[in-house]
Design a protein around this motif. Structure first.
Motif, PDB file in Angstrom:
ATOM      1  N   VAL A 142       0.832  -1.200   0.000  1.00 16.92           N
ATOM      2  CA  VAL A 142       0.000   0.000   0.000  1.00 16.92           C
ATOM      3  C   VAL A 142       0.870   1.255   0.000  1.00 16.92           C
ATOM      4  O   VAL A 142       1.860   1.334   0.737  1.00 16.92           O
ATOM      5  CB  VAL A 142      -0.926   0.035   1.236  1.00 16.92           C
ATOM      6  N   SER A 143       0.477   2.213  -0.828  1.00 17.30           N
ATOM      7  CA  SER A 143       1.049   3.563  -0.753  1.00 17.30           C
ATOM      8  C   SER A 143      -0.022   4.487  -0.188  1.00 17.30           C
ATOM      9  O   SER A 143      -1.128   4.566  -0.741  1.00 17.30           O
ATOM     10  CB  SER A 143       1.461   4.064  -2.138  1.00 17.30           C
ATOM     11  N   VAL A 144       0.291   5.159   0.906  1.00 11.77           N
ATOM     12  CA  VAL A 144      -0.610   6.189   1.424  1.00 11.77           C
ATOM     13  C   VAL A 144      -0.109   7.519   0.888  1.00 11.77           C
ATOM     14  O   VAL A 144       1.010   7.940   1.196  1.00 11.77           O
ATOM     15  CB  VAL A 144      -0.633   6.206   2.966  1.00 11.77           C
ATOM     16  N   LEU A 145      -0.915   8.156   0.056  1.00 11.04           N
ATOM     17  CA  LEU A 145      -0.527   9.418  -0.566  1.00 11.04           C
ATOM     18  C   LEU A 145      -1.234  10.564   0.156  1.00 11.04           C
ATOM     19  O   LEU A 145      -2.461  10.668   0.123  1.00 11.04           O
ATOM     20  CB  LEU A 145      -0.892   9.422  -2.052  1.00 11.04           C
ATOM     21  N   ILE A 146      -0.439  11.418   0.789  1.00 13.38           N
ATOM     22  CA  ILE A 146      -0.975  12.586   1.493  1.00 13.38           C
ATOM     23  C   ILE A 146      -0.640  13.819   0.678  1.00 13.38           C
ATOM     24  O   ILE A 146       0.540  14.119   0.452  1.00 13.38           O
ATOM     25  CB  ILE A 146      -0.370  12.713   2.906  1.00 13.38           C
ATOM     26  N   ASP A 147      -1.665  14.513   0.206  1.00 16.61           N
ATOM     27  CA  ASP A 147      -1.422  15.770  -0.508  1.00 16.61           C
ATOM     28  C   ASP A 147      -1.644  16.924   0.464  1.00 16.61           C
ATOM     29  O   ASP A 147      -2.585  16.928   1.253  1.00 16.61           O
ATOM     30  CB  ASP A 147      -2.309  15.899  -1.740  1.00 16.61           C
ATOM     31  N   THR A 148      -0.744  17.906   0.412  1.00 16.86           N
ATOM     32  CA  THR A 148      -0.791  18.964   1.421  1.00 16.86           C
ATOM     33  C   THR A 148      -0.367  20.301   0.847  1.00 16.86           C
ATOM     34  O   THR A 148       0.450  20.367  -0.083  1.00 16.86           O
ATOM     35  CB  THR A 148       0.097  18.595   2.629  1.00 16.86           C
ATOM     36  N   TYR A 149      -0.936  21.346   1.422  1.00 17.85           N
ATOM     37  CA  TYR A 149      -0.545  22.727   1.077  1.00 17.85           C
ATOM     38  C   TYR A 149      -0.887  23.613   2.275  1.00 17.85           C
ATOM     39  O   TYR A 149      -2.060  23.746   2.650  1.00 17.85           O
ATOM     40  CB  TYR A 149      -1.270  23.212  -0.173  1.00 17.85           C
TER      41      TYR A 149
ATOM     42  N   PHE B 241      -1.487  -2.233  11.112  1.00 18.59           N
ATOM     43  CA  PHE B 241      -1.124  -2.908   9.862  1.00 18.59           C
ATOM     44  C   PHE B 241       0.391  -2.955   9.825  1.00 18.59           C
ATOM     45  O   PHE B 241       1.046  -1.988  10.247  1.00 18.59           O
ATOM     46  CB  PHE B 241      -1.690  -2.108   8.679  1.00 18.59           C
ATOM     47  N   PRO B 242       0.988  -4.038   9.332  1.00 22.50           N
ATOM     48  CA  PRO B 242       2.454  -4.147   9.361  1.00 22.50           C
ATOM     49  C   PRO B 242       3.142  -2.971   8.664  1.00 22.50           C
ATOM     50  O   PRO B 242       2.842  -2.658   7.503  1.00 22.50           O
ATOM     51  CB  PRO B 242       2.729  -5.462   8.627  1.00 22.50           C
ATOM     52  N   ALA B 243       4.062  -2.331   9.351  1.00 22.72           N
ATOM     53  CA  ALA B 243       4.733  -1.148   8.816  1.00 22.72           C
ATOM     54  C   ALA B 243       5.467  -1.454   7.515  1.00 22.72           C
ATOM     55  O   ALA B 243       5.562  -0.601   6.615  1.00 22.72           O
ATOM     56  CB  ALA B 243       5.698  -0.587   9.854  1.00 22.72           C
ATOM     57  N   ARG B 244       5.994  -2.676   7.386  1.00 25.43           N
ATOM     58  CA  ARG B 244       6.747  -3.033   6.182  1.00 25.43           C
ATOM     59  C   ARG B 244       5.858  -3.092   4.934  1.00 25.43           C
ATOM     60  O   ARG B 244       6.371  -3.080   3.807  1.00 25.43           O
ATOM     61  CB  ARG B 244       7.448  -4.375   6.378  1.00 25.43           C
TER      62      ARG B 244
END
Length: 342
Positions: free
Chosen positions: A6-13, A31-34
Motif C-alpha cells: 500500500v502507498s498512502v498518498l498525502i497531498d498537502t498545502y 497494519f504491518p509497517a513493512r
C-alpha cells in the motif's frame, strides 16, 4: 528492497496546523509497517508544513513541487508510488487506526472491486463533537448498466479523497489529470473507480475536518470563493466526461448518473453567476437527453425550439429567473430546471 503493498498518498498545502496529525494517524495503523509506505506531496507550501513532514523521515517520504494545485500534485506523485494499492489522504484530515487493514482486506476479498470507499466522521473545527456519515449497508456498484449507475447519487459521497482507496491500475487510467483542476482533482479518480467497480463498506474509517481554509468549504458570504468553486466544478465535469467515454461507460449509464449531477452544477452556476447563452443551451440539451432517452422526433424538435429560443434570447440569469417565475405561476412548484435530479 521489498515493495510495499500500500502507498498512502498525502497531498498537502499550508497545513502546518494539521499535517502532523495526518501523518501520525497513518503511522499508528494496526497494519504491518513493512507493508505500507507514506508519501507526502507538498504543493509549494509557504508555511512550516515541509519542515514538520521532514521530522518523520525516513518513514514518511516528502516530495516537493512548486504550487500548481491538486491535479499537478497527483501527477507529480504518481511515478513515485510503489504500492499496488493507493490510499488517499488530505493533509488536514486523518485516518482511523484500522483504516488500512479494513480496506486492504476488502480488496483482497473482492477481486472484482477496483476501489473501496467507506463511511467517515465529519469534524467541524468551530463546533464540538463529530458526526458519523455511513452507508446503510455494504454495497458493490459500477457504471456497467443504467440500473447500477443510478446508485451513484446515494454512494458517491463515500468516495471523497480521505475515504477512497484504489488499485494502482485505476490511477494509470486517469493520470495525467488536467492541471486546471486546482482542487476537485480526486473526482476523476473516483469516477474512474466507479466505472471499474467500487465496494463501499459500512465502517467510518477516516475523519474529514471542516474548517474555514478548506478549498471545498462553503461560505455563502464569500461570493468570489463561491464562484471559483462553481467554475472549478464545471471544469471537473467537462474533464471527466471524455474519460468516462474512453473507459466504455454507456450513454444510458451517463444519462442516469453523470449528466444529472453536471446539470445541477451548471444550472446553479449560470443562475447565480451568469455565463454565456451557449452554456445555457448546452446545459438544457444535456438535461433533456438525460431525462428522455427515446423521445419522439416531434417532441425533441419542440423542446429544442422552445428552450433553445429562450436560452438564446435571454441571458442565463434572465432565462432561469423567467423559468422559475413561470413554473410558480403555472403549477405552484419549481419547473424542470429547478427540480432536484434523481
Amino acid at each position: 528492497m521489498t515493495r510495499p503493498l500500500v502507498s498512502v498518498l498525502i497531498d498537502t498545502y499550508n497545513h502546518e496546523r494539521y499535517i502532523e496529525r495526518a501523518i501520525v494517524s497513518v503511522l499508528e495503523q494496526d497494519f504491518p509497517a513493512r507493508d505500507y509506505e507514506i508519501v507526502v506531496i507538498d504543493d509549494g507550501s509557504t508555511d512550516r508544513t515541509p519542515e514538520i513532514v521532514r521530522k518523520f523521515a525516513p518513514r514518511a517520504r516528502l516530495l516537493t513541487k512548486t504550487n500548481g494545485g491538486q491535479a499537478s500534485a497527483f501527477n507529480a506523485a504518481f511515478p513515485e508510488l510503489r504500492g499496488e494499492i493507493v490510499a488517499f489522504l488530505d493533509g488536514d484530515d486523518w485516518f482511523a487506526t484500522q483504516k488500512i487493514r479494513a480496506v486492504t482486506a476488502a480488496l483482497e476479498e473482492n477481486p472484482q472491486a477496483a476501489a473501496v470507499g467507506h463511511g467517515y466522521y465529519e469534524v467541524h473545527e468551530d463546533a464540538s463533537g463529530t458526526a458519523a456519515c455511513v452507508p446503510a449497508e455494504r454495497s458493490f456498484f459500477n457504471l456497467a448498466t443504467a440500473e447500477q449507475a443510478r446508485r451513484v447519487a446515494s454512494l458517491w459521497k463515500f468516495l471523497w479523497i480521505g475515504a477512497l482507496t484504489v488499485r494502482r491500475k485505476i490511477l494509470g487510467q486517469v493520470i495525467p489529470i488536467p492541471e486546471t483542476l486546482v482542487f476537485c482533482a480526486d473526482a476523476p479518480i473516483a469516477w474512474a473507480a466507479m466505472a471499474a467497480g467500487t465496494l463501499v463498506i459500512e465502517q467510518p474509517l477516516s475523519y474529514y475536518r471542516q474548517h474555514a481554509s478548506n478549498l471545498h468549504a462553503v461560505d455563502v458570504g464569500n461570493q468570489t470563493k463561491m464562484q471559483r468553486r462553481a467554475e472549478m466544478n464545471e471544469r471537473m465535469f467537462a474533464a471527466i466526461e471524455p474519460m468516462l467515454m474512453r473507459l466504455g461507460v454507456s450513454p444510458d449509464a451517463l444519462a442516469v448518473s453523470f449528466y444529472p449531477e453536471w446539470t445541477q452544477v451548471s444550472r446553479w452556476r449560470l443562475k447565480t453567476f451568469g455565463g454565456s447563452r451557449l452554456e445555457t443551451v448546452r446545459t438544457e440539451i444535456r438535461s433533456f437527453r438525460s431525462q428522455y432517452r427515446k423521445p419522439t422526433l416531434g417532441y425533441r424538435l419542440f423542446k429544442y425550439a422552445t428552450v433553445g429560443a429562450a436560452a438564446t434570447l435571454l441571458s442565463p440569469k434572465g432565462f432561469y429567473a423567467l423559468w422559475e417565475w413561470y413554473g410558480r405561476q403555472s403549477t405552484g412548484h419549481f419547473p424542470e430546471p429547478f427540480r432536484k435530479s434523481g
